[in-house]
Write an enzyme that holds these catalytic residues in place. Structure first.
Site, PDB file in Angstrom:
ATOM      1  N   LYS A   1      -3.108  -1.233  14.504  1.00  0.00           N
ATOM      2  CA  LYS A   1      -2.367  -0.364  15.392  1.00  0.00           C
ATOM      3  C   LYS A   1      -2.557  -0.102  16.872  1.00  0.00           C
ATOM      4  CE  LYS A   1      -1.799   2.577  11.114  1.00  0.00           C
ATOM      5  NZ  LYS A   1      -2.944   2.015  10.462  1.00  0.00           N
TER       6      LYS A   1
ATOM      7  N   GLU B   1       0.839  -1.240  -0.058  1.00  0.00           N
ATOM      8  CA  GLU B   1       0.028   0.020   0.075  1.00  0.00           C
ATOM      9  C   GLU B   1       0.808   1.114   0.052  1.00  0.00           C
ATOM     10  OE1 GLU B   1      -0.909   2.080   3.116  1.00  0.00           O
ATOM     11  OE2 GLU B   1      -1.044   0.518   4.435  1.00  0.00           O
TER      12      GLU B   1
END
Ligand code: PSU
Ligand code: MN
Length: 307
Positions: A164, A31
């Protein structure tokens, strides 16, 4: 499963990626939001390049994905990668922003959700990133990443270091369960927490695998039975991972600053990552880079056995 695919006219593929797909060789999607918005210059470009090197070393072709002047592009050249790492005003595109980026002929870096959508359209099945987006902490502002819903609809295996560390991981995992998304631990029983190796208390994964072959077999079986996306999560390399005790204080401070500055929406994640890099004296950058490259390598190993 064959990876050969009829190329679509709305996306552009690099020669390397096209040749690999036509020959039935493995390709790994990478990405670009982590390049344009997740990491600072020059760590961003170094990390993107190191990921591509790791994918090739494991025997697959890298396909970094972004929208360039409105064209969804699968496989960036090195100068395109450098532009993305340096240009100001690159849009951060999640799934819903892709149509706008195309119609308005913009440069856009793609998040996990948008990268999955384009990767799938190109016929790619394995994708590596750093950490998934997910449910943010606190009740307000309400914020859940489009990464989670994309996993529910698009059959791509996302290799990551869990979600995350800035997120509410128990909520994130509950949402993934509701959406029918397997969360597979690679050589771990506990869901990894990005820079931090393990969440306290440990959060269970839905399955554990110990080899790329079994990871590929699990994903293939999931898709065969009508499933869509799946998560393959491995822990951040131990030598650079950050102890939770140190990380928690930095996160509280970064969150306090985000609240004071009224940061909301798509800006929240980049803001917190940037402040954490400063508060940690660059230690989160070292961890972030290492985990991204490790995920690229693992994704390539899985893509090789899947092909
Ligand atoms: N992994 C990283 N750094 C990042 C990201 C992943 O190591 O910046 C990006 C991915 O593109 C992911 C996005 O989709 O962060 C999540 O953004 P949000 O929380 O706004 O959905
Ligand atoms: Mn959000």
């Amino acid at each position: 499963m064959s990876q050969t695919h009829i190329p679509l006219e709305w996306l552009k593929m690099s020669e390397e990626v096209r040749a690999a797909l036509v020959a039935g060789r493995p390709v790994v999607a990478l990405e670009s939001t982590l390049v344009a918005h997740g990491l600072p210059w020059p760590t961003n470009l170094e990390t993107a390049r190191a990921s591509e090197v790791a994918v090739r070393a494991a025997g697959a072709a890298p396909a970094t994905i972004a929208v360039l002047n409105g064209v969804p592009t699968v496989g960036l050249t090195d100068s395109q990668l450098e532009d993305l790492a340096q240009l100001p005003n690159v849009r951060k595109a999640s799934r819903r922003d892709l149509g706008a980026a195309v119609a308005l002929k913009q440069h856009a870096a793609t998040t996990v959700s948008a990268t999955m959508a384009i990767a799938h359209a190109a016929g790619l099945r394995v994708f590596a990133t750093g950490g998934l987006g997910g449910a943010h902490r606190g009740a307000e502002p309400f914020d859940i990443s489009a990464d989670l819903t994309e996993l529910a609809r698009t059959p791509v295996l996302v290799v990551c270091a869990g979600a995350k560390s800035i997120l509410h991981l128990p909520r994130t995992l509950e949402i993934l369960e509701t959406l029918g998304v397997p969360v597979v631990g690679y050589r771990t029983d506990a869901f990894p927490a990005f820079y931090v190796r393990d969440h306290t208390p440990p959060l269970p994964v839905s399955a554990r695998v110990d080899s790329p072959e079994v990871a590929a077999a699990l994903f293939a079986a999931h898709v065969r039975m009508g499933g869509a996306g799946a998560v393959l999560a491995q822990s951040c390399p131990a030598d650079v991972a950050i102890p939770a005790s140190e990380f928690d204080a930095w996160l509280l401070e970064a969150e306090r600053e985000a609240n004071t500055a009224n940061v909301t929406g798509a800006k929240v994640t980049p803001f917190l990552l940037a402040r954490l890099a400063e508060l940690s004296n660059g230690r989160t950058l070292v961890a972030n880079r290492a985990l991204i490259v490790a995920n690229a390598k693992l994704a390539a190993e899985v893509a090789v056995t899947l092909t």
